[in-house]
Motif scaffolding. Sequence first.
Motif, PDB file in Angstrom:
ATOM      1  N   ASN A   1       7.116  -5.938   1.973  1.00 55.62           N
ATOM      2  CA  ASN A   1       5.261  -5.692   2.640  1.00 55.62           C
ATOM      3  C   ASN A   1       3.894  -5.498   1.754  1.00 55.62           C
ATOM      4  N   GLY A   2       2.849  -4.723   2.229  1.00 56.93           N
ATOM      5  CA  GLY A   2       1.614  -4.744   0.871  1.00 56.93           C
ATOM      6  C   GLY A   2       2.592  -4.597   0.201  1.00 56.93           C
TER       7      GLY A   2
ATOM      8  N   THR B   1      -8.804   5.776   0.014  1.00 61.78           N
ATOM      9  CA  THR B   1      -8.155   4.562   0.120  1.00 61.78           C
ATOM     10  C   THR B   1      -6.773   4.758   1.423  1.00 61.78           C
ATOM     11  N   TYR B   2      -6.012   4.522   1.366  1.00 57.04           N
ATOM     12  CA  TYR B   2      -4.802   4.194   1.988  1.00 57.04           C
ATOM     13  C   TYR B   2      -4.181   4.529   0.204  1.00 57.04           C
TER      14      TYR B   2
ATOM     15  N   VAL C   1     -10.611  -2.093  -2.913  1.00 54.07           N
ATOM     16  CA  VAL C   1     -10.078  -2.501  -1.680  1.00 54.07           C
ATOM     17  C   VAL C   1     -11.178  -2.926  -0.939  1.00 54.07           C
TER      18      VAL C   1
ATOM     19  N   SER D   1      -5.977  -5.449   2.264  1.00 55.30           N
ATOM     20  CA  SER D   1      -4.801  -5.298   3.025  1.00 55.30           C
ATOM     21  C   SER D   1      -5.214  -5.006   4.447  1.00 55.30           C
TER      22      SER D   1
ATOM     23  N   SER E   1      -1.446  -6.731   3.538  1.00 50.89           N
ATOM     24  CA  SER E   1      -0.610  -6.600   4.288  1.00 50.89           C
ATOM     25  C   SER E   1      -0.280  -6.660   5.359  1.00 50.89           C
TER      26      SER E   1
ATOM     27  N   TYR F   1      -8.887   8.875   5.339  1.00 48.65           N
ATOM     28  CA  TYR F   1      -8.953   8.445   3.371  1.00 48.65           C
ATOM     29  C   TYR F   1      -9.751   9.856   2.589  1.00 48.65           C
TER      30      TYR F   1
HETATM   31  C1  LIG Z   1      -5.360  -0.580   1.930  1.00 47.94           C
HETATM   32  C2  LIG Z   1      -4.203  -0.862   2.180  1.00 47.94           C
HETATM   33  N1  LIG Z   1      -3.613  -0.909   1.372  1.00 47.94           N
HETATM   34  C3  LIG Z   1      -2.446  -1.191   1.030  1.00 47.94           C
HETATM   35  C4  LIG Z   1      -1.225  -0.882   2.487  1.00 47.94           C
HETATM   36  C5  LIG Z   1       0.218  -1.180   2.139  1.00 47.94           C
HETATM   37  O1  LIG Z   1       0.522  -2.336   3.296  1.00 47.94           O
HETATM   38  P1  LIG Z   1       2.105  -2.379   3.600  1.00 47.94           P
HETATM   39  O2  LIG Z   1       2.167  -0.602   4.837  1.00 47.94           O
HETATM   40  O3  LIG Z   1       2.409  -3.569   3.476  1.00 47.94           O
HETATM   41  O4  LIG Z   1       2.710  -1.725   2.487  1.00 47.94           O
HETATM   42  C6  LIG Z   1      -1.972  -0.586   3.051  1.00 47.94           C
HETATM   43  C7  LIG Z   1      -1.302  -0.735   5.136  1.00 47.94           C
HETATM   44  O5  LIG Z   1      -1.418   0.409   5.922  1.00 47.94           O
HETATM   45  C8  LIG Z   1      -4.042  -0.607   3.763  1.00 47.94           C
HETATM   46  O6  LIG Z   1      -4.174  -0.138   4.415  1.00 47.94           O
END
Ligand SMILES: Cc1ncc(COP(=O)(O)O)c(C=O)c1O
Length: 443
Positions: free
Chosen positions: A70-71, A96-97, A142, A170, A192, A338
């Motif tokens: 995964n990311g 951000t996420y 980001v 991502s 991601s 966010y």
């Molecule tokens: C900005 C950002 N970073 C990292 C991730 C993490 O990726 P993953 O869900 O594949 O672990 C996401 C996923 O939604 C994201 O939107």
Amino acid sequence: MANLSLLGGPKTVTLDYKETAALPLVSKDAINAVVSLCEKGEISSSPVVGEFERKFCKYTGAKYGIAMINGTSCLHSALFAVGVGPGDEVIVPSFTYWASASPIVATNGIPVFCDVDKETHIMDPKDVERRITPKTKAIMVVHCWGTPADMDPIMEIAKKYNLKVIEDASHAHGASYKGKKVGTIGDIGCFSLQGSKTLVAGEGGILITNNRDYYERATALGLYERLGNLPEDSSYRQYSMTGMGHKYRAHPLGIAIANAELDVLDAKNAIRTENALYLENAISDIECIIPQKICEGGKRIYAYHYVRYDKEKLGGIKLQTFLKAINAEGVACGPCGYGRLHNQRLFTDGDVFGKGCPIACPYADKDRSSAGVMLPVTEALAETAFMLAPRFEKPCKELLDQYAAAYHKVASNIDELKVFENEHADELKSVKAESGRSINLLK
Ligand SMILES: Cc1ncc(COP(=O)(O)O)c(C=O)c1O
């Protein structure tokens, strides 16, 4: 009779989004690729992973690529690769996420949250520089919503203070900055490939870099089975029997999907962009809606279409009222999740081992809790950014015209919006985003 559907008037959007604008999440080519791997029994490791890595490197112009599960695991590996460890600070936006920031804690490092620019929704280089201390090791950029960060000032700061730069790309598969694909400008780029992204594996991610040592160190953290294949002189070969406690191997079935999808990524991005710009242009006269600004030299993709709302330009009507009215017209839209990370327990307390670590560990510069950190632009943006529309994957002019008509209708019925707002104060309180999520559509 009322005009707004919110008050019983006719609904503006009559076309079905799924039928007119969506594509199956997994294409026929991707399904065939997955079936073929199943038939061959390549369900844990497969040459398709290496094929995808080479293809993605060619696509972005990077030298090394590592697909992972995964990311988030890519971001963790990237932080580890550039040497973030106990007490090291990494500057990261709160807008951000969560996965841009939480893996910093997983390295025992300390996220130091910075503010964003209200027009671009992306980290503000001036605020980044203000937050640098002798403990700062890296900057996590980001490319929010698919819009490239203005990388030149960030890279200048990194050079001046000898910091590493990780790009969380991502949201930005295929976006570029001054002719270079995002993810290749800093030291490491991470993407991601999760199911809501513009390039999907279902669950998956890919890390890219031009630096051999970062590549080997990132491999060492979670891909023990590859360490024996590193060049003879690599110091990481010695860990091939044990790895380093994580297993981040990509699932080949997911990567087979991404591998097939990569062939059509540019074509899909072009359609998404054309549709998003058509909608933005069609509503450009609505003053309360302010599109995300793109920096000079930036070429964005439309992963998520967020804009900013200015209630002063709509008679003081709350965003919640506006969104409810737009949604009632049949538009898929929603608030923004966010901008609240710096208030989350992991970062305000961060005592994940019960010994103060990492936020207040012996290697940290005093207590680096994010409690009380002031991020005025981020906090305001969290309350004013909203998702304008979903991703339109097919040419769908008629639907886009209906969306534009819905926005125009709502923006020109302030009196009815006020009536609703006065009578439904409690209902409006429920129009909240789930914190940290990239998509928060109103039902
Ligand atoms: C900005 C950002 N970073 C990292 C991730 C993490 O990726 P993953 O869900 O594949 O672990 C996401 C996923 O939604 C994201 O939107």
